[in-house]
Enzyme design. Structure first.
Site, PDB file in Angstrom:
ATOM      1  N   TYR A   1       0.834  -1.202   0.000  1.00  0.00           N
ATOM      2  CA  TYR A   1       0.000   0.000   0.000  1.00  0.00           C
ATOM      3  C   TYR A   1       0.873   1.257   0.000  1.00  0.00           C
ATOM      4  O   TYR A   1       0.628   2.196  -0.744  1.00  0.00           O
ATOM      5  CB  TYR A   1      -0.910  -0.003   1.231  1.00  0.00           C
ATOM      6  CG  TYR A   1      -1.965   1.082   1.204  1.00  0.00           C
ATOM      7  CD1 TYR A   1      -3.251   0.802   0.762  1.00  0.00           C
ATOM      8  CD2 TYR A   1      -1.678   2.383   1.622  1.00  0.00           C
ATOM      9  CE1 TYR A   1      -4.228   1.789   0.723  1.00  0.00           C
ATOM     10  CE2 TYR A   1      -2.646   3.377   1.582  1.00  0.00           C
ATOM     11  CZ  TYR A   1      -3.921   3.073   1.134  1.00  0.00           C
ATOM     12  OH  TYR A   1      -4.868   4.065   1.097  1.00  0.00           O
TER      13      TYR A   1
ATOM     14  N   PHE B   1      -7.140  19.836 -24.788  1.00  0.00           N
ATOM     15  CA  PHE B   1      -7.741  18.514 -25.029  1.00  0.00           C
ATOM     16  C   PHE B   1      -9.162  18.489 -24.438  1.00  0.00           C
ATOM     17  O   PHE B   1      -9.460  19.248 -23.524  1.00  0.00           O
ATOM     18  CB  PHE B   1      -6.844  17.463 -24.373  1.00  0.00           C
ATOM     19  CG  PHE B   1      -7.269  16.053 -24.640  1.00  0.00           C
ATOM     20  CD1 PHE B   1      -7.110  15.509 -25.898  1.00  0.00           C
ATOM     21  CD2 PHE B   1      -7.825  15.275 -23.641  1.00  0.00           C
ATOM     22  CE1 PHE B   1      -7.509  14.208 -26.150  1.00  0.00           C
ATOM     23  CE2 PHE B   1      -8.222  13.974 -23.886  1.00  0.00           C
ATOM     24  CZ  PHE B   1      -8.062  13.440 -25.149  1.00  0.00           C
ATOM     25  N   ASP B   2     -10.033  17.615 -24.958  1.00  0.00           N
ATOM     26  CA  ASP B   2     -11.442  17.673 -24.524  1.00  0.00           C
ATOM     27  C   ASP B   2     -11.645  17.453 -23.022  1.00  0.00           C
ATOM     28  O   ASP B   2     -12.397  18.187 -22.388  1.00  0.00           O
ATOM     29  CB  ASP B   2     -12.350  16.757 -25.375  1.00  0.00           C
ATOM     30  CG  ASP B   2     -11.936  15.291 -25.357  1.00  0.00           C
ATOM     31  OD1 ASP B   2     -10.855  14.983 -24.833  1.00  0.00           O
ATOM     32  OD2 ASP B   2     -12.696  14.456 -25.874  1.00  0.00           O
TER      33      ASP B   2
ATOM     34  N   ASP C   1       0.826  19.607 -20.776  1.00  0.00           N
ATOM     35  CA  ASP C   1      -0.017  18.423 -20.948  1.00  0.00           C
ATOM     36  C   ASP C   1       0.770  17.513 -21.893  1.00  0.00           C
ATOM     37  O   ASP C   1       0.921  17.782 -23.071  1.00  0.00           O
ATOM     38  CB  ASP C   1      -1.370  18.848 -21.538  1.00  0.00           C
ATOM     39  CG  ASP C   1      -2.341  17.677 -21.688  1.00  0.00           C
ATOM     40  OD1 ASP C   1      -1.911  16.518 -21.502  1.00  0.00           O
ATOM     41  OD2 ASP C   1      -3.512  17.913 -22.010  1.00  0.00           O
TER      42      ASP C   1
ATOM     43  N   ALA D   1       0.861  14.056 -22.865  1.00  0.00           N
ATOM     44  CA  ALA D   1       0.511  12.715 -23.335  1.00  0.00           C
ATOM     45  C   ALA D   1       1.419  12.217 -24.469  1.00  0.00           C
ATOM     46  O   ALA D   1       1.853  11.079 -24.474  1.00  0.00           O
ATOM     47  CB  ALA D   1      -0.945  12.693 -23.786  1.00  0.00           C
TER      48      ALA D   1
ATOM     49  N   LYS E   1      -0.681   6.976 -23.720  1.00  0.00           N
ATOM     50  CA  LYS E   1      -0.196   7.361 -25.043  1.00  0.00           C
ATOM     51  C   LYS E   1       1.284   6.992 -25.156  1.00  0.00           C
ATOM     52  O   LYS E   1       1.614   5.822 -25.337  1.00  0.00           O
ATOM     53  CB  LYS E   1      -0.377   8.862 -25.269  1.00  0.00           C
ATOM     54  CG  LYS E   1      -1.774   9.463 -25.439  1.00  0.00           C
ATOM     55  CD  LYS E   1      -2.931   8.818 -24.841  1.00  0.00           C
ATOM     56  CE  LYS E   1      -4.226   9.578 -24.998  1.00  0.00           C
ATOM     57  NZ  LYS E   1      -4.438  10.710 -24.135  1.00  0.00           N
TER      58      LYS E   1
ATOM     59  N   HIS F   1     -20.166  14.043 -26.979  1.00  0.00           N
ATOM     60  CA  HIS F   1     -19.850  13.110 -28.066  1.00  0.00           C
ATOM     61  C   HIS F   1     -19.691  11.663 -27.606  1.00  0.00           C
ATOM     62  O   HIS F   1     -19.896  10.744 -28.378  1.00  0.00           O
ATOM     63  CB  HIS F   1     -18.596  13.561 -28.828  1.00  0.00           C
ATOM     64  CG  HIS F   1     -17.374  13.680 -27.974  1.00  0.00           C
ATOM     65  ND1 HIS F   1     -17.212  14.684 -27.044  1.00  0.00           N
ATOM     66  CD2 HIS F   1     -16.255  12.935 -27.908  1.00  0.00           C
ATOM     67  CE1 HIS F   1     -16.049  14.538 -26.450  1.00  0.00           C
ATOM     68  NE2 HIS F   1     -15.441  13.484 -26.951  1.00  0.00           N
TER      69      HIS F   1
HETATM   70  C1  LIG Z   1      -5.509  11.451 -23.566  1.00  0.00           C
HETATM   71  C2  LIG Z   1      -5.210  12.818 -23.191  1.00  0.00           C
HETATM   72  C3  LIG Z   1      -5.639  13.353 -21.961  1.00  0.00           C
HETATM   73  C4  LIG Z   1      -6.492  12.578 -20.979  1.00  0.00           C
HETATM   74  O1  LIG Z   1      -5.889  11.399 -20.611  1.00  0.00           O
HETATM   75  P1  LIG Z   1      -6.706  10.057 -20.265  1.00  0.00           P
HETATM   76  O2  LIG Z   1      -5.636   9.093 -19.898  1.00  0.00           O
HETATM   77  O3  LIG Z   1      -7.481   9.674 -21.468  1.00  0.00           O
HETATM   78  O4  LIG Z   1      -7.602  10.380 -19.109  1.00  0.00           O
HETATM   79  C5  LIG Z   1      -5.285  14.656 -21.689  1.00  0.00           C
HETATM   80  N1  LIG Z   1      -4.577  15.392 -22.551  1.00  0.00           N
HETATM   81  C6  LIG Z   1      -4.161  14.910 -23.729  1.00  0.00           C
HETATM   82  C7  LIG Z   1      -3.362  15.761 -24.650  1.00  0.00           C
HETATM   83  C8  LIG Z   1      -4.472  13.615 -24.087  1.00  0.00           C
HETATM   84  O5  LIG Z   1      -4.083  13.147 -25.274  1.00  0.00           O
END
Ligand SMILES: *Cc1c(COP(=O)(O)O)cnc(C)c1O
Length: 458
Positions: free
Chosen positions: A72, A124-125, A215, A217, A258, A450
């Site tokens: 843990y 990002f969305d 951000d 990813a 990613k 969406h």
């Molecule tokens: C995928 C993504 C996110 C969100 O990540 P999740 O692992 O899907 O929750 C945030 N910002 C960017 C640029 C992404 O590609």
């Protein structure tokens, strides 16, 4: 002759691909309310819905899973991951989270308050969702070139420095939660951000006393584009480029699904111990104790290994090359797509593909449905449906670009699969004038519609 770029791996385990008839697919998509998120994976032949969490892990990652420490608190897997993150990003402090949006939730709980502004390059969305949910505003400061589907700019994901400085100049710094730079810029078509642009943004962040968060990813693909396209970086290692990119930031959010090539996971990186401390409280409430935060020990082990594999130049080059291979095949068939090709996906320009379908009838979603029905290829609409309604006026937003994204999972499909995808889309392109009408919305959720929207063909 020059030798071709090859995948620096071979296949040890295979997974079945499902085939189906056009008639079956017509019924399935109808039962799914014409929302491709509602399809079962067995109803899909080639799945290009997303490159998120869909990559193939390596033998080394699978064996690292067997060594996971599920304690843990203070698990060795946590320390292994901490070391990898420090090595690759340079950040001293980190919090594991179950995925990228969870990292946003935890960090924004500290940084974003009602009435704030969050400037950046096409958020990002889920990022936008977390900002708007807190009654703050995401302000898009991407360069104008990003909205032009054909202009060739090597770093179309860049932040427009003038737009950003204007915003910082005309608002008190307490009102700006942070500057958020997304690398690569997914919403603009997987387009990279240059090192010199990051440096300029950093200057403004210091000048106006506002934090800069990345951000991250697809940070490794971004680093690869810098190596291939930006002067002075051709001889640098991907990991050195990545460390330099992160050196300009105060923190990062990461969706490990990613570029770290795991099926689930995320984290937040911090330069400052104080911010890390504040975020830790939220991590414990929302995710889990600070040494696991929503991840199993085994998954942290796979992630630590994945961060190294995802930052190998030969792998990145073969990946970007495969995306461009699909792009050039489509181009050969005369199909309009966004150029230059992105790092993780090809974006078909639905406005030019179906120019006779009005925006109100969602040509992007209409095209995604046709591509699925034609050959079982699942992409995703990135256009007016995803852009949703304005949070204040509740009117539909119509972004400049109306696209179908074909995101390519990492280490999963061969170039033969890409040939199949291109042939399917070519068949749709050849009968595009028979597609007379678009779609309409029957039901939509208050935000992020969406994912769950129910549609009807006109
Ligand atoms: C995928 C993504 C996110 C969100 O990540 P999740 O692992 O899907 O929750 C945030 N910002 C960017 C640029 C992404 O590609």
């Amino acid at each position: 002759m020059e030798l071709p770029i090859i995948e620096p791996f071979k296949i040890k385990m295979v997974e079945n691909i499902y085939s189906s008839t056009k008639e079956q697919r017509e019924n399935w998509i109808k039962d799914a309310s014409f929302n491709l998120f509602n399809l079962k994976s067995e109803q899909v032949c080639i799945d290009l819905l997303t490159d998120s969490g869909t990559g193939a892990m390596s033998d080394k990652q699978w064996s690292a899973i067997m060594l996971g420490d599920e304690s843990y608190a203070g698990a060795s897997s946590y320390y292994k991951l901490k070391e990898a993150i420090k090595d690759i990003t340079g950040f001293d402090f980190f919090l594991p989270t179950h995925q990228g949006r969870a990292a946003e939730n935890v960090l924004f709980s500290v940084l974003v308050k009602e009435g704030d502004l969050v400037p950046g390059n096409s958020h990002f969305d889920t990022t936008k969702g977390h900002i708007e949910f807190r009654k703050a505003t995401a302000v898009d400061c991407t360069i104008d070139d990003a909205a032009d589907p054909i202009s060739w700019h090597p770093f179309k994901g860049n932040v427009d420095i003038k737009k950003l400085e204007n915003l910082l100049k005309t608002n008190p710094s307490e009102k700006i939660s942070c500057i958020l730079v997304t690398i690569t810029n997914n919403t603009a078509g997987g387009q990279p951000v240059s090192m010199s642009n990051l440096r300029e943004v950093r200057k403004l962040s210091l000048k106006y006393g506002v934090k800069l968060i990345i951000d991250s990813a697809r940070f490794a693909e971004n680093a690869c584009f810098i190596k291939l396209r930006e002067e002075g970086y051709a001889d640098k290692e991907i990991r050195d480029i990545a460390r330099e990119m992160f050196s300009y930031a105060d923190g990062m959010t990461m969706s490990s699904k990613k570029d770290a090539i795991v099926n689930m996971g995320g984290f937040i990186g911090f330069r400052d111990e104080e911010l890390f401390r504040q975020a830790s409280t939220y991590n414990i409430i929302y995710e889990g104790f600070i040494t696991y935060g929503g991840m199993s020990g085994r998954d942290m082990n796979a992630l630590a290994q994945g961060l190294y594999e995802g930052t190998e130049f030969l792998y990145l080059k073969s990946r970007i090359n495969q995306v461009a291979y699909l792009g050039s095949k489509l181009k050969e068939y005369g199909i309009p797509s966004l150029e230059p090709y992105g790092g993780h996906a090809i974006f078909i320009d639905a406005k030019r593909f179906l120019p006779h379908i009005p925006r109100e009838e969602f040509p992007g979603q209409t095209l995604a449905i046709e591509i699925y029905t034609e050959g079982g290829v699942r992409g995703v609409e990135i256009g007016a449906l995803m852009a949703d309604r304005d949070p204040v006026t509740r009117q539909n937003r119509f972004p400049e670009l109306e696209m179908v994204r074909l995101a390519i999972p990492r280490r999963v499909y061969t170039d033969n699969h890409m040939d199949y995808v291109a042939a399917v889309i070519r068949n749709v392109f050849e009968r595009r004038n028979q597609i007379k009408k678009g779609i309409k919305i029957n039901w939509e959720a208050p935000i992020m519609r969406h994912f769950t929207v129910r549609l009807e063909k006109l």
